[in-house]
Design an enzyme around this catalytic site. Structure first.
Site, mmCIF file in Angstrom:
data_model
loop_
_atom_site.group_PDB
_atom_site.id
_atom_site.type_symbol
_atom_site.label_atom_id
_atom_site.label_comp_id
_atom_site.label_asym_id
_atom_site.label_seq_id
_atom_site.Cartn_x
_atom_site.Cartn_y
_atom_site.Cartn_z
ATOM 1 N N HIS A 138 0.765 -1.342 -0.386
ATOM 2 C CA HIS A 138 -0.363 -0.095 0.102
ATOM 3 C C HIS A 138 0.599 1.242 0.121
ATOM 4 O O HIS A 138 2.184 1.152 0.689
ATOM 5 C CB HIS A 138 -0.712 -0.460 1.356
ATOM 6 C CG HIS A 138 -2.053 1.137 1.651
ATOM 7 N ND1 HIS A 138 -2.748 1.958 0.384
ATOM 8 C CD2 HIS A 138 -1.582 2.235 2.099
ATOM 9 C CE1 HIS A 138 -3.273 2.622 1.275
ATOM 10 N NE2 HIS A 138 -2.555 3.091 1.753
ATOM 11 N N LYS A 159 -0.771 11.172 1.054
ATOM 12 C CA LYS A 159 0.041 10.118 -0.065
ATOM 13 C C LYS A 159 -0.584 10.586 -1.320
ATOM 14 O O LYS A 159 0.480 11.066 -1.979
ATOM 15 C CB LYS A 159 0.145 9.108 -0.005
ATOM 16 C CG LYS A 159 0.687 8.322 1.380
ATOM 17 C CD LYS A 159 0.929 7.479 1.046
ATOM 18 C CE LYS A 159 -0.707 6.521 1.334
ATOM 19 N NZ LYS A 159 -1.058 6.639 2.468
ATOM 20 N N ASP A 177 -2.582 3.999 -4.343
ATOM 21 C CA ASP A 177 -2.411 3.326 -3.518
ATOM 22 C C ASP A 177 -2.299 1.001 -3.544
ATOM 23 O O ASP A 177 -1.818 1.586 -2.669
ATOM 24 C CB ASP A 177 -4.102 2.703 -4.084
ATOM 25 C CG ASP A 177 -5.048 2.205 -3.185
ATOM 26 O OD1 ASP A 177 -4.782 2.311 -1.339
ATOM 27 O OD2 ASP A 177 -5.741 1.151 -3.227
#
Length: 302
Positions: A138, A159, A177
């Site tokens: 992730h 992020k 992701d």
């Protein structure tokens, strides 16, 4: 163990099938090609028979010089090891004897117009990536001025928003992701997407965007070598210091150590700018420059 098939090679490269049409599902599990020059003269101690066998001008011209009886012997000694396939480069002809043995043994015989050295480089690169060990993590992967960076952190830390700011400044998205990491050598990890999420970036309050459609093709690239691991965390007072030089830290992925730093987020803090600074500082260190050493020399010269 990962593998590819001869059909996968045909899908990837411009080649014609000269023999073994019914055996294109043969599996290739080794990531380097092999040129069976020594084997054609009878030396088999280190024969890499599980690799794709590439026949360039040297190998084919040598076989052409042999008598029919000797040629049959040399080829028969090689094909009995049942390599996954043979590839003849430079569209060479006069391969009737090769076709015969490959048909009998069920080994695909392929031909490409590419020069041998170029084809070997292309095939080795493709196989190294296709057969590489991989994991999915992730995070977000970006390329900042040619430097591959992995952004990690808890969900919602920022992020993707940081990646969006970097894209807006001219850098490139690789994956959002789900980042697929592939180990293509003992020292090298590349980051890429999982296919499904290619070009997409998920932004809270905005939704899903396609960075290539929104900002042009230069906003995205398919993969990058990971050289810096950055963890984004929420701001905590008195947890980060102001040392002139921080102790080196590393994160390991599949036994490859990647330099790692932590960047804490706070309203108004230019996180994207700090990521750019970290990337540029990493590059300077690779060139042998240390800001700390430079600063200390100046102090000594004062």
């Amino acid at each position: 163990m990962k593998s590819v098939t001869v059909q996968n090679l045909l899908d990837r490269f411009s080649m014609e099938v000269l023999a073994g049409h019914d055996h294109l599902e043969r599996v290739i599990a080794k990531s380097k090609t092999h040129r069976p020059g020594l084997e054609f003269v009878g030396y088999f101690d280190f024969f890499s028979h599980a690799h794709v066998q590439v026949l360039g001008s040297k190998e084919i011209n040598y076989l052409h010089t042999l008598s029919e009886e000797e040629r049959n012997l040399r080829i028969g000694n090689v094909v009995k090891y049942h390599p996954p396939c043979f590839v003849v480069t430079r569209n060479q002809e006069g391969l009737k004897y090769l076709k015969k043995y490959c048909e009998e043994e069920g080994i695909p015989l392929l031909r490409t117009p590419e020069r041998t050295s170029k084809f070997v480089d292309l095939m080795d690169t493709y196989l190294a990536k296709a057969l590489a060990s991989e994991i999915a993590i992730h995070g977000v992967c970006v390329n900042v001025s040619g430097i591959g960076i992995l952004l990690r952190g808890k969900s919602g830390v920022g992020k993707s928003e940081t990646a969006h700011t970097l894209i807006h400044r001219g850098h490139r998205l690789v994956a959002d992701d789900v980042v697929v990491l592939k180990k293509i050598s003992p020292e090298t990890i590349i980051g890429t997407h999982n296919g499904t999420s290619k070009e997409f970036l998920a932004l809270r309050s905005i939704g899903l965007i396609n960075v290539s459609r929104l900002y042009g093709r230069r906003a995205f690239q398919d993969e990058t070598r990971i050289v810096l691991d950055i963890e984004l965390t929420k701001w905590q007072d008195n947890t980060l210091n102001n040392d002139l030089e921080l102790e080196p830290k590393f994160t390991e992925y599949m036994d490859v150590r990647i330099p790692s730093i932590e960047i804490q987020l706070q309203p108004g803090r230019d996180v994207a700018g700090l990521v750019e600074a970290a990337a540029n500082n990493w590059y300077l260190r690779q060139q042998g420059y240390s800001a700390m050493e430079d600063f200390m020399k100046r102090l000594q010269n004062d």
